[in-house]
Scaffold this motif. Structure first.
Motif, PDB file in Angstrom:
ATOM      1  N   LEU A  24      90.749  97.283 -73.910  1.00 54.13           N
ATOM      2  CA  LEU A  24      92.171  97.165 -74.226  1.00 54.13           C
ATOM      3  C   LEU A  24      92.379  96.465 -75.559  1.00 54.13           C
ATOM      4  O   LEU A  24      93.226  96.861 -76.369  1.00 54.13           O
ATOM      5  CB  LEU A  24      92.878  96.409 -73.105  1.00 54.13           C
ATOM      6  CG  LEU A  24      94.396  96.294 -73.204  1.00 54.13           C
ATOM      7  CD1 LEU A  24      95.040  97.664 -73.134  1.00 54.13           C
ATOM      8  CD2 LEU A  24      94.934  95.391 -72.099  1.00 54.13           C
ATOM      9  N   LEU A  25      91.592  95.425 -75.809  1.00 58.04           N
ATOM     10  CA  LEU A  25      91.694  94.689 -77.069  1.00 58.04           C
ATOM     11  C   LEU A  25      91.279  95.558 -78.247  1.00 58.04           C
ATOM     12  O   LEU A  25      91.836  95.449 -79.349  1.00 58.04           O
ATOM     13  CB  LEU A  25      90.819  93.435 -77.004  1.00 58.04           C
ATOM     14  CG  LEU A  25      90.882  92.476 -78.188  1.00 58.04           C
ATOM     15  CD1 LEU A  25      92.278  91.906 -78.338  1.00 58.04           C
ATOM     16  CD2 LEU A  25      89.864  91.353 -78.013  1.00 58.04           C
ATOM     17  N   PHE A 140      90.231  96.376 -63.796  1.00 61.39           N
ATOM     18  CA  PHE A 140      91.140  95.906 -64.833  1.00 61.39           C
ATOM     19  C   PHE A 140      91.932  94.696 -64.364  1.00 61.39           C
ATOM     20  O   PHE A 140      92.086  93.708 -65.094  1.00 61.39           O
ATOM     21  CB  PHE A 140      92.079  97.041 -65.234  1.00 61.39           C
ATOM     22  CG  PHE A 140      93.114  96.663 -66.258  1.00 61.39           C
ATOM     23  CD1 PHE A 140      92.738  96.037 -67.437  1.00 61.39           C
ATOM     24  CD2 PHE A 140      94.445  96.924 -66.037  1.00 61.39           C
ATOM     25  CE1 PHE A 140      93.697  95.681 -68.383  1.00 61.39           C
ATOM     26  CE2 PHE A 140      95.402  96.579 -66.967  1.00 61.39           C
ATOM     27  CZ  PHE A 140      95.022  95.955 -68.147  1.00 61.39           C
ATOM     28  N   LEU A 141      92.439  94.739 -63.129  1.00 61.35           N
ATOM     29  CA  LEU A 141      93.202  93.614 -62.600  1.00 61.35           C
ATOM     30  C   LEU A 141      92.323  92.387 -62.436  1.00 61.35           C
ATOM     31  O   LEU A 141      92.749  91.252 -62.730  1.00 61.35           O
ATOM     32  CB  LEU A 141      93.830  93.998 -61.259  1.00 61.35           C
ATOM     33  CG  LEU A 141      94.947  95.046 -61.333  1.00 61.35           C
ATOM     34  CD1 LEU A 141      95.368  95.484 -59.939  1.00 61.35           C
ATOM     35  CD2 LEU A 141      96.147  94.492 -62.090  1.00 61.35           C
ATOM     36  N   ARG A 142      91.085  92.577 -61.976  1.00 61.10           N
ATOM     37  CA  ARG A 142      90.169  91.437 -61.863  1.00 61.10           C
ATOM     38  C   ARG A 142      89.885  90.832 -63.231  1.00 61.10           C
ATOM     39  O   ARG A 142      89.812  89.602 -63.375  1.00 61.10           O
ATOM     40  CB  ARG A 142      88.870  91.869 -61.193  1.00 61.10           C
ATOM     41  CG  ARG A 142      88.960  92.027 -59.681  1.00 61.10           C
ATOM     42  CD  ARG A 142      87.576  92.112 -59.063  1.00 61.10           C
ATOM     43  NE  ARG A 142      86.880  93.301 -59.508  1.00 61.10           N
ATOM     44  CZ  ARG A 142      86.854  94.446 -58.832  1.00 61.10           C
ATOM     45  NH1 ARG A 142      87.520  94.550 -57.695  1.00 61.10           N
ATOM     46  NH2 ARG A 142      86.179  95.482 -59.290  1.00 61.10           N
ATOM     47  N   ALA A 143      89.708  91.681 -64.245  1.00 63.11           N
ATOM     48  CA  ALA A 143      89.447  91.170 -65.591  1.00 63.11           C
ATOM     49  C   ALA A 143      90.652  90.403 -66.139  1.00 63.11           C
ATOM     50  O   ALA A 143      90.495  89.388 -66.824  1.00 63.11           O
ATOM     51  CB  ALA A 143      89.087  92.325 -66.524  1.00 63.11           C
ATOM     52  N   LEU A 144      91.855  90.881 -65.837  1.00 61.75           N
ATOM     53  CA  LEU A 144      93.051  90.159 -66.280  1.00 61.75           C
ATOM     54  C   LEU A 144      93.115  88.778 -65.651  1.00 61.75           C
ATOM     55  O   LEU A 144      93.494  87.797 -66.304  1.00 61.75           O
ATOM     56  CB  LEU A 144      94.309  90.954 -65.919  1.00 61.75           C
ATOM     57  CG  LEU A 144      94.570  92.248 -66.697  1.00 61.75           C
ATOM     58  CD1 LEU A 144      95.841  92.917 -66.189  1.00 61.75           C
ATOM     59  CD2 LEU A 144      94.683  91.976 -68.191  1.00 61.75           C
ATOM     60  N   VAL A 145      92.751  88.689 -64.378  1.00 67.57           N
ATOM     61  CA  VAL A 145      92.773  87.401 -63.688  1.00 67.57           C
ATOM     62  C   VAL A 145      91.699  86.472 -64.238  1.00 67.57           C
ATOM     63  O   VAL A 145      91.964  85.288 -64.518  1.00 67.57           O
ATOM     64  CB  VAL A 145      92.593  87.612 -62.170  1.00 67.57           C
ATOM     65  CG1 VAL A 145      92.409  86.279 -61.460  1.00 67.57           C
ATOM     66  CG2 VAL A 145      93.786  88.355 -61.587  1.00 67.57           C
ATOM     67  N   GLN A 146      90.501  86.990 -64.436  1.00 65.96           N
ATOM     68  CA  GLN A 146      89.379  86.140 -64.815  1.00 65.96           C
ATOM     69  C   GLN A 146      89.328  85.820 -66.300  1.00 65.96           C
ATOM     70  O   GLN A 146      88.896  84.718 -66.684  1.00 65.96           O
ATOM     71  CB  GLN A 146      88.066  86.813 -64.392  1.00 65.96           C
ATOM     72  CG  GLN A 146      87.937  87.024 -62.906  1.00 65.96           C
ATOM     73  CD  GLN A 146      86.715  87.852 -62.537  1.00 65.96           C
ATOM     74  OE1 GLN A 146      85.749  87.937 -63.297  1.00 65.96           O
ATOM     75  NE2 GLN A 146      86.757  88.486 -61.369  1.00 65.96           N
ATOM     76  N   ARG A 153      97.551  85.339 -57.717  1.00 66.39           N
ATOM     77  CA  ARG A 153      98.541  85.772 -56.720  1.00 66.39           C
ATOM     78  C   ARG A 153      99.173  87.096 -57.142  1.00 66.39           C
ATOM     79  O   ARG A 153      99.421  87.977 -56.315  1.00 66.39           O
ATOM     80  CB  ARG A 153      99.615  84.701 -56.549  1.00 66.39           C
ATOM     81  CG  ARG A 153      99.104  83.384 -55.992  1.00 66.39           C
ATOM     82  CD  ARG A 153     100.219  82.348 -55.975  1.00 66.39           C
ATOM     83  NE  ARG A 153      99.780  81.066 -55.455  1.00 66.39           N
ATOM     84  CZ  ARG A 153      99.172  80.136 -56.193  1.00 66.39           C
ATOM     85  NH1 ARG A 153      98.944  80.370 -57.483  1.00 66.39           N
ATOM     86  NH2 ARG A 153      98.796  79.001 -55.658  1.00 66.39           N
ATOM     87  N   ILE A 154      99.439  87.234 -58.447  1.00 65.96           N
ATOM     88  CA  ILE A 154     100.019  88.475 -58.963  1.00 65.96           C
ATOM     89  C   ILE A 154      98.964  89.568 -59.023  1.00 65.96           C
ATOM     90  O   ILE A 154      99.198  90.716 -58.626  1.00 65.96           O
ATOM     91  CB  ILE A 154     100.632  88.234 -60.356  1.00 65.96           C
ATOM     92  CG1 ILE A 154     101.764  87.214 -60.267  1.00 65.96           C
ATOM     93  CG2 ILE A 154     101.134  89.548 -60.953  1.00 65.96           C
ATOM     94  CD1 ILE A 154     102.370  86.861 -61.604  1.00 65.96           C
ATOM     95  N   GLY A 155      97.781  89.232 -59.534  1.00 60.54           N
ATOM     96  CA  GLY A 155      96.729  90.225 -59.712  1.00 60.54           C
ATOM     97  C   GLY A 155      96.278  90.855 -58.407  1.00 60.54           C
ATOM     98  O   GLY A 155      96.215  92.085 -58.288  1.00 60.54           O
ATOM     99  N   SER A 237      82.654  89.122 -67.278  1.00 59.10           N
ATOM    100  CA  SER A 237      82.461  88.220 -68.405  1.00 59.10           C
ATOM    101  C   SER A 237      82.412  89.016 -69.707  1.00 59.10           C
ATOM    102  O   SER A 237      82.142  90.227 -69.704  1.00 59.10           O
ATOM    103  CB  SER A 237      81.163  87.424 -68.235  1.00 59.10           C
ATOM    104  OG  SER A 237      80.047  88.306 -68.105  1.00 59.10           O
ATOM    105  N   VAL A 238      82.685  88.336 -70.793  1.00 59.46           N
ATOM    106  CA  VAL A 238      82.639  88.960 -72.112  1.00 59.46           C
ATOM    107  C   VAL A 238      81.209  88.844 -72.638  1.00 59.46           C
ATOM    108  O   VAL A 238      80.703  87.749 -72.862  1.00 59.46           O
ATOM    109  CB  VAL A 238      83.636  88.288 -73.073  1.00 59.46           C
ATOM    110  CG1 VAL A 238      83.547  88.920 -74.454  1.00 59.46           C
ATOM    111  CG2 VAL A 238      85.044  88.394 -72.520  1.00 59.46           C
TER     112      VAL A 238
END
Length: 273
Positions: A24-25, A140-146, A153-155, A237-238
């Motif tokens: 995404l980046l 994608f949602l897990r990556a946004l959270v982490q 809670r949102i993810g 992880s990145v």
């Protein structure tokens, strides 16, 4: 048309193994540039680069990729075909007429703006496919959270909601099969369709409530929302590969701009054409 993402566990290509946030980046600056581009050469360049990166690094079948991208090509072509007849020069001024077809006139500025608009939409769609076809929604949602600090809670609530969609489709199939077994006719009249919706609504609604209740109980059993931070079974992880991909894509994007600038075909950037 819904593009089907490929499961990351298959690891078909480099793109599938990348952190979703890095993909995404990588494409965000290019998409921002395309939203402001007014010339046809910039989006055309990104269409070629996006297609090659998606097919090669994603190890996707070219025929499968073309089947998904075909409706997007048709959408872009519609702008190219319609704009020459309805768009004039800047500020509504008349433009040079290239061809006259009875009461219709193909205007030069309309051809230019139509090509730029159609290719821009196609380029944005191609870059979106780079992300969509190689990324799972849950990953994608897990990556946004982490990685980006999205509240879990949102993810995880969004993740549970996404899981309900395929379950609803399977529920509809089971309800339809149950009605067929009981001899309910499956006709296509308007009145029959309305009655069919009313017959399906109650069992589907009841199943949705039961599923939501079970999900809520499972989340409560795992102390969902009781702590500010949570541990994760799957982590994103990145890595060095993620950084290399972002740098490579940014470099390709900057190279496209520089080359088009040197060729004197890079148009002015503006929100409105």
């Amino acid at each position: 048309m819904r593009a089907k993402p490929i499961d990351q566990t298959e690891e078909n290509g480099v793109l599938h193994r990348l952190n979703p946030v890095s993909k995404l980046l990588a494409i965000t600056p290019a998409m921002g540039l395309l939203m402001l581009a007014t010339d046809p050469y910039t989006p055309l360049s990104f269409v070629v680069v996006g297609d090659l990166v998606t097919v090669v690094l994603g190890r996707l079948s070219p025929f499968s990729y073309l089947r998904v991208a075909a409706p997007l090509v048709v959408l872009a072509a519609s702008f190219v075909l319609v704009y020459p007849f309805v768009v004039g020069g800047p500020d509504g001024a008349p433009s040079r007429v290239l061809v006259s077809l009875g009461p219709l006139a193909v205007q030069e500025s309309g051809v230019r703006i139509g090509a730029a608009t159609g290719l821009r939409i196609l380029a944005l769609s191609v870059l979106s496919l780079l992300f969509v076809l190689t990324t799972e929604t849950e990953s994608f949602l897990r990556a946004l959270v982490q990685n980006l600090g999205l509240p879990y809670r949102i993810g995880y609530s969004a993740m549970a909601a996404f899981r309900f969609a395929p379950m609803m489709r399977s529920d509809v199939k089971r309800v339809r099969a149950a009605h067929t077994v009981r001899g309910t006719p499956q006709t296509d009249g308007l009145r029959d369709r309305v009655h069919r919706v009313s017959r399906y609504a109650i069992p589907l609604f009841v199943n949705a409530i039961r599923r939501a209740e079970r999900t809520a109980l499972a989340m409560d059993a795992r102390a969902f929302g009781a702590y500010e931070e949570r541990t994760h079974y799957r982590t994103h992880s990145v890595t060095g590969t993620d950084v290399a991909f972002v740098v490579l894509f940014w470099t390709l994007s900057a190279g496209i701009v520089v080359i088009l600038w040197q060729l004197n075909v890079f148009g002015a950037l503006t929100i409105l054409q």
